[in-house]
Write a protein that holds these residues in place. Structure first.
Motif, PDB file in Angstrom:
ATOM      1  N   VAL A   2     -59.864 100.098 -39.247  1.00 32.64           N
ATOM      2  CA  VAL A   2     -58.816 100.544 -38.327  1.00 32.64           C
ATOM      3  C   VAL A   2     -57.766  99.452 -38.148  1.00 32.64           C
ATOM      4  O   VAL A   2     -56.594  99.730 -37.860  1.00 32.64           O
ATOM      5  CB  VAL A   2     -59.422 100.955 -36.968  1.00 32.64           C
ATOM      6  N   THR A   3     -58.163  98.195 -38.334  1.00 32.81           N
ATOM      7  CA  THR A   3     -57.211  97.093 -38.197  1.00 32.81           C
ATOM      8  C   THR A   3     -56.149  97.105 -39.292  1.00 32.81           C
ATOM      9  O   THR A   3     -55.156  96.376 -39.190  1.00 32.81           O
ATOM     10  CB  THR A   3     -57.935  95.729 -38.219  1.00 32.81           C
ATOM     11  N   LYS A   4     -56.361  97.917 -40.324  1.00 30.25           N
ATOM     12  CA  LYS A   4     -55.415  98.008 -41.441  1.00 30.25           C
ATOM     13  C   LYS A   4     -54.493  99.226 -41.326  1.00 30.25           C
ATOM     14  O   LYS A   4     -53.815  99.584 -42.281  1.00 30.25           O
ATOM     15  CB  LYS A   4     -56.174  98.097 -42.769  1.00 30.25           C
ATOM     16  N   THR A   5     -54.452  99.861 -40.163  1.00 31.75           N
ATOM     17  CA  THR A   5     -53.700 101.112 -40.032  1.00 31.75           C
ATOM     18  C   THR A   5     -52.380 100.966 -39.270  1.00 31.75           C
ATOM     19  O   THR A   5     -51.773 101.965 -38.895  1.00 31.75           O
ATOM     20  CB  THR A   5     -54.559 102.186 -39.325  1.00 31.75           C
ATOM     21  N   THR A   6     -51.946  99.750 -39.034  1.00 33.35           N
ATOM     22  CA  THR A   6     -50.682  99.540 -38.316  1.00 33.35           C
ATOM     23  C   THR A   6     -49.540 100.254 -39.041  1.00 33.35           C
ATOM     24  O   THR A   6     -49.336 100.050 -40.238  1.00 33.35           O
ATOM     25  CB  THR A   6     -50.359  98.044 -38.217  1.00 33.35           C
ATOM     26  N   PRO A   7     -48.789 101.101 -38.351  1.00 32.43           N
ATOM     27  CA  PRO A   7     -47.661 101.809 -38.990  1.00 32.43           C
ATOM     28  C   PRO A   7     -46.602 100.830 -39.480  1.00 32.43           C
ATOM     29  O   PRO A   7     -46.433  99.749 -38.903  1.00 32.43           O
ATOM     30  CB  PRO A   7     -47.114 102.696 -37.861  1.00 32.43           C
ATOM     31  N   SER A   8     -45.875 101.217 -40.501  1.00 26.57           N
ATOM     32  CA  SER A   8     -44.861 100.339 -41.078  1.00 26.57           C
ATOM     33  C   SER A   8     -43.791  99.962 -40.055  1.00 26.57           C
ATOM     34  O   SER A   8     -43.289  98.835 -40.054  1.00 26.57           O
ATOM     35  CB  SER A   8     -44.208 101.008 -42.292  1.00 26.57           C
ATOM     36  N   GLU A   9     -43.460 100.902 -39.160  1.00 27.65           N
ATOM     37  CA  GLU A   9     -42.419 100.617 -38.164  1.00 27.65           C
ATOM     38  C   GLU A   9     -42.911  99.656 -37.073  1.00 27.65           C
ATOM     39  O   GLU A   9     -42.115  99.174 -36.256  1.00 27.65           O
ATOM     40  CB  GLU A   9     -41.914 101.903 -37.520  1.00 27.65           C
ATOM     41  N   GLU A  10     -44.228  99.394 -37.040  1.00 27.15           N
ATOM     42  CA  GLU A  10     -44.797  98.475 -36.048  1.00 27.15           C
ATOM     43  C   GLU A  10     -45.297  97.199 -36.731  1.00 27.15           C
ATOM     44  O   GLU A  10     -46.159  96.500 -36.193  1.00 27.15           O
ATOM     45  CB  GLU A  10     -45.959  99.155 -35.304  1.00 27.15           C
ATOM     46  N   LYS A  11     -44.780  96.910 -37.902  1.00 28.08           N
ATOM     47  CA  LYS A  11     -45.232  95.762 -38.684  1.00 28.08           C
ATOM     48  C   LYS A  11     -45.226  94.485 -37.846  1.00 28.08           C
ATOM     49  O   LYS A  11     -44.286  94.216 -37.111  1.00 28.08           O
ATOM     50  CB  LYS A  11     -44.329  95.576 -39.906  1.00 28.08           C
ATOM     51  N   GLY A  12     -46.298  93.723 -37.972  1.00 25.89           N
ATOM     52  CA  GLY A  12     -46.424  92.487 -37.211  1.00 25.89           C
ATOM     53  C   GLY A  12     -47.257  92.631 -35.956  1.00 25.89           C
ATOM     54  O   GLY A  12     -47.656  91.630 -35.355  1.00 25.89           O
ATOM     55  N   LYS A  13     -47.548  93.875 -35.547  1.00 23.09           N
ATOM     56  CA  LYS A  13     -48.366  94.120 -34.359  1.00 23.09           C
ATOM     57  C   LYS A  13     -49.818  94.347 -34.753  1.00 23.09           C
ATOM     58  O   LYS A  13     -50.123  94.856 -35.827  1.00 23.09           O
ATOM     59  CB  LYS A  13     -47.881  95.358 -33.603  1.00 23.09           C
ATOM     60  N   GLU A  14     -50.724  93.982 -33.856  1.00 14.28           N
ATOM     61  CA  GLU A  14     -52.107  94.405 -33.994  1.00 14.28           C
ATOM     62  C   GLU A  14     -52.174  95.902 -33.717  1.00 14.28           C
ATOM     63  O   GLU A  14     -51.394  96.435 -32.910  1.00 14.28           O
ATOM     64  CB  GLU A  14     -52.995  93.671 -32.998  1.00 14.28           C
ATOM     65  N   ILE A  15     -53.118  96.575 -34.335  1.00 15.28           N
ATOM     66  CA  ILE A  15     -53.220  98.027 -34.151  1.00 15.28           C
ATOM     67  C   ILE A  15     -53.452  98.383 -32.686  1.00 15.28           C
ATOM     68  O   ILE A  15     -52.998  99.425 -32.206  1.00 15.28           O
ATOM     69  CB  ILE A  15     -54.330  98.626 -35.047  1.00 15.28           C
ATOM     70  N   TRP A  16     -54.117  97.496 -31.951  1.00 20.87           N
ATOM     71  CA  TRP A  16     -54.409  97.763 -30.536  1.00 20.87           C
ATOM     72  C   TRP A  16     -53.137  97.819 -29.690  1.00 20.87           C
ATOM     73  O   TRP A  16     -53.144  98.383 -28.599  1.00 20.87           O
ATOM     74  CB  TRP A  16     -55.353  96.692 -29.984  1.00 20.87           C
ATOM     75  N   ASP A  17     -52.056  97.220 -30.203  1.00 17.77           N
ATOM     76  CA  ASP A  17     -50.794  97.176 -29.451  1.00 17.77           C
ATOM     77  C   ASP A  17     -49.762  98.178 -29.957  1.00 17.77           C
ATOM     78  O   ASP A  17     -48.622  98.174 -29.500  1.00 17.77           O
ATOM     79  CB  ASP A  17     -50.198  95.765 -29.522  1.00 17.77           C
ATOM     80  N   CYS A  18     -50.156  99.049 -30.879  1.00 18.93           N
ATOM     81  CA  CYS A  18     -49.248 100.066 -31.405  1.00 18.93           C
ATOM     82  C   CYS A  18     -49.369 101.349 -30.599  1.00 18.93           C
ATOM     83  O   CYS A  18     -50.472 101.741 -30.221  1.00 18.93           O
ATOM     84  CB  CYS A  18     -49.586 100.366 -32.872  1.00 18.93           C
ATOM     85  N   PRO A  19     -48.272 102.027 -30.312  1.00 11.94           N
ATOM     86  CA  PRO A  19     -48.363 103.323 -29.618  1.00 11.94           C
ATOM     87  C   PRO A  19     -49.309 104.258 -30.362  1.00 11.94           C
ATOM     88  O   PRO A  19     -49.247 104.373 -31.591  1.00 11.94           O
ATOM     89  CB  PRO A  19     -46.925 103.842 -29.655  1.00 11.94           C
ATOM     90  N   VAL A  20     -50.197 104.907 -29.603  1.00 11.09           N
ATOM     91  CA  VAL A  20     -51.225 105.726 -30.248  1.00 11.09           C
ATOM     92  C   VAL A  20     -51.198 107.178 -29.790  1.00 11.09           C
ATOM     93  O   VAL A  20     -51.772 108.056 -30.430  1.00 11.09           O
ATOM     94  CB  VAL A  20     -52.620 105.109 -30.014  1.00 11.09           C
ATOM     95  N   GLY A  21     -50.534 107.453 -28.689  1.00 11.74           N
ATOM     96  CA  GLY A  21     -50.496 108.824 -28.192  1.00 11.74           C
ATOM     97  C   GLY A  21     -49.997 108.867 -26.764  1.00 11.74           C
ATOM     98  O   GLY A  21     -49.480 107.879 -26.228  1.00 11.74           O
ATOM     99  N   ILE A  22     -50.168 110.028 -26.159  1.00 11.08           N
ATOM    100  CA  ILE A  22     -49.710 110.252 -24.780  1.00 11.08           C
ATOM    101  C   ILE A  22     -50.886 110.732 -23.940  1.00 11.08           C
ATOM    102  O   ILE A  22     -51.630 111.621 -24.349  1.00 11.08           O
ATOM    103  CB  ILE A  22     -48.571 111.294 -24.739  1.00 11.08           C
TER     104      ILE A  22
END
Length: 329
Positions: free
Chosen positions: A182-202
Motif C-alpha cells: 500500500v505504501t507504493k500506491t501514492t497517486p502521481s498528483e500527490e508525488k512526494g507524500k506518504e500514502i497516509w497523507d494522501c486524500p483517500v475519500g470523504i
C-alpha cells in the motif's frame, strides 16, 4: 544475524516515516553500531538492539503524535449493553461493508506471517464497495456523535475500507496490476507524500486522509488502545482485517476478539521465547497509547492467554520486523 536485523529495522522505519529528518540519525546510528554489535557476543547484540529500538521509538512518537489533538474531550467507549437497540436500528448501516469483507477476505499467510488475505481485484469490481464509500461520504457525524460507539464503529470501518480503496484505485490505474505494498500506491498528483497523507475519500462530507482518521480523529477522540488491533493498513504485519463489519451493539466484543487474536499470533503480534519477549512494532511506535491501561505489558497481560500472561514479567523486549507487503493471496 545482527546486520540483517538492523537492515530490516531501518527499512521498516523508513517505510513508515520516510519524511522525517531524524531517520538520518537512525541510519548513522545503525552504520556505527552494526560493526560494533556484529563483533561482540549476544549480550552486546541485545544492548545495541535496544538502543536502536529506543531511537526508532523516539522518531515514531514524534511522527505519529504530530497531529494529535490533546485538548479535545475524549469519548467514552460504552458497554455493548447500551447499544442493543443498534442491532435492529443503527444510526448507520454497515451491511454493505459487511458483505464486502465476508465475500473477499479469508485467512491466509504472507511470507510466513499469519494474516487475513484480501482479494483486492474482486473488491475493485464489487458495487457494494462503491456504494459503501458513498454511504460514508453522506454519514451524519453529528447524529452519530450522540452515540459514541456508533461513531467509533463508523471510523474504524471507514479506515479499513478507505485504506483498501488506495489499492483498488491503483489496480484500476494500472490495468489490474497489484501493488507490492500500500505504501507504493501514492497517486502521481500527490508525488512526494506518504500514502497516509494522501486524500483517500470523504466521510461525513469531509475529505480525509488515513492519517486524519487514525490520528486526528480516532487517537485524538478516544483513549482506546484496542483501536490499534482493529484498523488494518493493508499489510502483512498489521493486525488482521476483520471478516465482518464493526457494529456498535457488539463493538467491545469485536475489539476484544481482535486484540486477543493479534496478541496470540506469534508471527506478528507477540511471541515469548525464553527470556525474550517479541512484540509488534505498533507497541513501539504507539507506546503512549497503552499507558491508559498501565502500559504495553499490562495491556498484553489483560488480553493474552493466562499461561502466557504469567510469563511476561522480567523479559527483554524486542520487536518483530514490520512487513509492509500487501496482505493478498
Amino acid at each position: 544475524p545482527l546486520p540483517i536485523v538492523f537492515r530490516r529495522y531501518c527499512i521498516s522505519a523508513m517505510l513508515r516515516h520516510p519524511s522525517s529528518m531524524a531517520l538520518i540519525y537512525i541510519a548513522i546510528a545503525a552504520l556505527v553500531l552494526l560493526p560494533i554489535g556484529a563483533a561482540f557476543s549476544p549480550p552486546m547484540h541485545s544492548i545495541v538492539s535496544r538502543a536502536f529500538n529506543k531511537l526508532e521509538g523516539y522518531v515514531a512518537k514524534r511522527k505519529v503524535n504530530a497531529n494529535l489533538d490533546t485538548k479535545i474531550d475524549k469519548y467514552i467507549t460504552g458497554p455493548d449493553s447500551e447499544y442493543e437497540h443498534a442491532a435492529s436500528q443503527p444510526k448507520f448501516d454497515h451491511s454493505l461493508w459487511d458483505n464486502v469483507v465476508k465475500k473477499h477476505v479469508t485467512s491466509g499467510e504472507v511470507e510466513g506471517i499469519t494474516t487475513n488475505v484480501v482479494d483486492y481485484r474482486a473488491i475493485a469490481k464489487d458495487s457494494d464497495f462503491d456504494k459503501y464509500k458513498e454511504a460514508l461520504a453522506g454519514a451524519d457525524l453529528n447524529d452519530l456523535a450522540t452515540k459514541p460507539n456508533e461513531l467509533l464503529a463508523l471510523y474504524i470501518n471507514a479506515y479499513n475500507a478507505l485504506c483498501i480503496s488506495h489499492v483498488t484505485r491503483y489496480i484500476k490505474e494500472n490495468d489490474g496490476t497489484l501493488p507490492t505494498s500500500v505504501t507504493k500506491t501514492t497517486p502521481s498528483e500527490e508525488k512526494g507524500k506518504e500514502i497516509w497523507d494522501c486524500p483517500v475519500g470523504i466521510v461525513g462530507g469531509k475529505k480525509v486522509t488515513l492519517n486524519d482518521i487514525e490520528n486526528v480523529i480516532l487517537r485524538s477522540r478516544w483513549a482506546e488502545p484496542r483501536i490499534h488491533a482493529s484498523i488494518n493498513c493493508a499489510s502483512a504485519s498489521c493486525p488482521n482485517l476483520r471478516t465482518e463489519a464493526f457494529v456498535p451493539h457488539k463493538l467491545n466484543a469485536q475489539m476484544d476478539d481482535q486484540t486477543k487474536t493479534w496478541i496470540a499470533d506469534a508471527t506478528k503480534g507477540m511471541k515469548v521465547e525464553k527470556d525474550e519477549l517479541y512484540l509488534s512494532r505498533i507497541f513501539l511506535w504507539f507506546a503512549g497509547d497503552f499507558d491508559v491501561q498501565g502500559g504495553a505489558l499490562a495491556f498484553l497481560s489483560k488480553y493474552a492467554d493466562s499461561k502466557i500472561s504469567a510469563a511476561l514479567e522480567d523479559k527483554k523486549v524486542d520487536y518483530f520486523p514490520y512487513n509492509w507487503n500487501l496482505n493478498t493471496k
